[in-house]
Write an enzyme that holds these catalytic residues in place. Structure first.
Site, short mmCIF file in Angstrom:
data_model
loop_
_atom_site.label_atom_id
_atom_site.label_comp_id
_atom_site.label_asym_id
_atom_site.label_seq_id
_atom_site.Cartn_x
_atom_site.Cartn_y
_atom_site.Cartn_z
N GLY A 1 34.38 36.77 40.26
CA GLY A 1 34.55 38.16 40.70
C GLY A 1 34.84 39.10 39.55
NE ARG B 1 34.65 45.94 43.48
CZ ARG B 1 34.33 46.50 44.63
NH1 ARG B 1 33.40 47.42 44.69
NH2 ARG B 1 34.96 46.13 45.74
CG ASN C 1 39.62 38.31 40.17
OD1 ASN C 1 40.67 38.92 40.41
ND2 ASN C 1 38.43 38.91 40.25
CB SER D 1 47.73 38.77 47.73
OG SER D 1 48.27 39.96 48.29
CE1 TYR E 1 43.11 39.87 50.37
CE2 TYR E 1 45.44 40.43 50.60
CZ TYR E 1 44.31 40.26 49.80
OH TYR E 1 44.41 40.48 48.45
CE LYS F 1 43.66 36.96 47.89
NZ LYS F 1 42.96 36.57 46.66
CB ILE G 1 46.33 46.18 41.66
CG1 ILE G 1 47.42 45.09 41.64
CG2 ILE G 1 45.74 46.40 40.27
CD1 ILE G 1 48.66 45.37 40.81
P1 NAI Z 1 37.56 44.28 43.96
O1 NAI Z 1 37.01 44.40 45.33
O2 NAI Z 1 37.55 45.47 43.08
O3 NAI Z 1 36.85 43.09 43.17
C1 NAI Z 1 36.57 41.85 43.78
C2 NAI Z 1 35.52 41.12 42.99
O4 NAI Z 1 35.20 39.90 43.66
C3 NAI Z 1 34.22 41.93 42.89
O5 NAI Z 1 33.71 41.79 41.59
C4 NAI Z 1 33.33 41.25 43.91
O6 NAI Z 1 31.95 41.39 43.63
C5 NAI Z 1 33.79 39.81 43.78
N1 NAI Z 1 33.42 39.00 44.94
C6 NAI Z 1 33.72 39.23 46.23
N2 NAI Z 1 33.16 38.29 47.01
C7 NAI Z 1 32.50 37.44 46.17
C8 NAI Z 1 31.72 36.28 46.37
N3 NAI Z 1 31.49 35.80 47.59
N4 NAI Z 1 31.19 35.65 45.29
C9 NAI Z 1 31.40 36.14 44.04
N5 NAI Z 1 32.13 37.24 43.79
C10 NAI Z 1 32.66 37.89 44.85
O7 NAI Z 1 39.03 43.74 44.15
P2 NAI Z 1 40.28 43.58 43.16
O8 NAI Z 1 41.30 44.52 43.63
O9 NAI Z 1 39.84 43.59 41.75
O10 NAI Z 1 40.77 42.12 43.59
C11 NAI Z 1 40.62 40.96 42.79
C12 NAI Z 1 41.51 39.88 43.38
O11 NAI Z 1 42.86 40.33 43.39
C13 NAI Z 1 41.17 39.52 44.83
O12 NAI Z 1 41.28 38.14 45.02
C14 NAI Z 1 42.23 40.27 45.61
O13 NAI Z 1 42.48 39.69 46.87
C15 NAI Z 1 43.41 40.16 44.68
N6 NAI Z 1 44.45 41.15 44.90
C16 NAI Z 1 44.20 42.49 44.75
C17 NAI Z 1 45.22 43.40 44.97
C18 NAI Z 1 45.01 44.87 44.83
O14 NAI Z 1 45.96 45.63 45.15
N7 NAI Z 1 43.87 45.36 44.34
C19 NAI Z 1 46.57 42.97 45.39
C20 NAI Z 1 46.71 41.55 45.52
C21 NAI Z 1 45.69 40.68 45.28
#
Ligand code: NAI
Length: 250
Positions: free
Chosen positions: A15, A18, A93, A145, A158, A162, A191
């Protein structure tokens, strides 16, 4: 200032196109690592690789596959094995957020969320662990998370996905410690990424108000902790879940 040097370390980040994944890619590139960036959009991954190679002079490979599908993960790792016989770090991630109040949850939401956030961690970790064991060890960092630790309204799916990541982290850390593969997790709070932009302005403010430090976290705040857990600075740390949440109280 402590400098983390990951020259010659092979690092796979899922992931990575972004958000937190892209911030990790940047931090690892700055530390000199050889990068394998996963996501589903190869154009985006190639563009990010080109940018990081240019800025940091590192080797970077796009490795597109869908982490939610066991067969795709297998093919992705076969592809990785063609590129390198060595893996030092895996950052699990990739994740999705799809909230629903109880009574409104659909089977598809449950299946997609657990496949992407949870099953992927098991599939990727088991292939990665084999590669790491061949070269004497490694570090797996799972992005869990705060919701997996304390829960939240509308986040049964969710939060469950997690909490399971934390259970997987603890079990794998015990299973893999003898072969010098460390397994830890970060538990980010709130975040500022595209994922959190899905919230209504009211919900967004409500979340910010619950943070003791009074501000939303950045993707690079999380990436710094991931980098620590991936590096030799944490060489005797395994089975830990580190909150990166500015003192958030949900
Ligand atoms: P985001 O939505 O900006 O990025 C998620 C990334 O995962 C993207 O690049 C997306 O293309 C990729 N992705 C999703 N499904 C996929 C799949 N089936 N195969 C390959 N890639 C896939 O989200 P963010 O905020 O960067 O989150 C990253 C991690 O952090 C996630 O696991 C999220 O649950 C966790 N997280 C985020 C928080 C936040 O406040 N943003 C808080 C706690 C945890």
């Amino acid at each position: 200032m402590i400098e983390i040097n990951l020259t010659d370390k092979h690092v796979l980040i899922t992931g990575a196109s972004r958000g937190i994944g892209a911030a990790c890619a940047k931090s690892f590139a700055a530390a000199g690592a050889i990068l394998y960036l996963n996501g589903r959009d190869s154009d985006k991954l190639n563009a990010l690789c080109a940018e990081l190679s240019e800025e940091y002079g590192v080797n970077c490979h796009a490795l597109p596959f869908d982490v939610s599908k066991a067969d795709d993960v297998k093919q992705g790792f076969q592809q990785l094995f063609k590129l390198t016989k060595k893996l030092d770090v895996l950052v699990n991630n990739a994740g999705i957020l799809d909230d629903a109040l109880v009574g409104m949850v659909t089977p598809q939401q449950v299946e997609n969320t657990f496949a992407t956030n949870t099953h992927s961690v098991i599939y990727c970790s088991q292939y990665a662990a084999r590669l790491m064991q061949r070269s004497g060890g490694g570090s797996i960092v799972n992005v869990a998370s705060i919701i997996g630790r304390v829960g939240n309204v509308g986040q049964a799916v969710y939060g469950g996905s997690k909490a399971a990541v934390i259970g997987i982290t603890l079990s794998l850390s015990k299973e893999l410690a003898a072969t010098n593969v460390r397994v830890n997790a970060v538990a980010p709070g709130f975040i500022d990424t595209d994922m959190t932009k899905q919230l209504t302005p009211e919900k967004y403010q409500e979340r910010v108000n619950s943070i003791a430090m009074g501000r939303v976290g950045t993707a690079s705040n999380v990436a710094d902790t991931v980098l620590f857990l991936a590096s030799d600075l944490s060489v005797y740390v395994t089975g830990q879940v580190i909150g990166v949440d500015g003192g958030m109280l949900i």
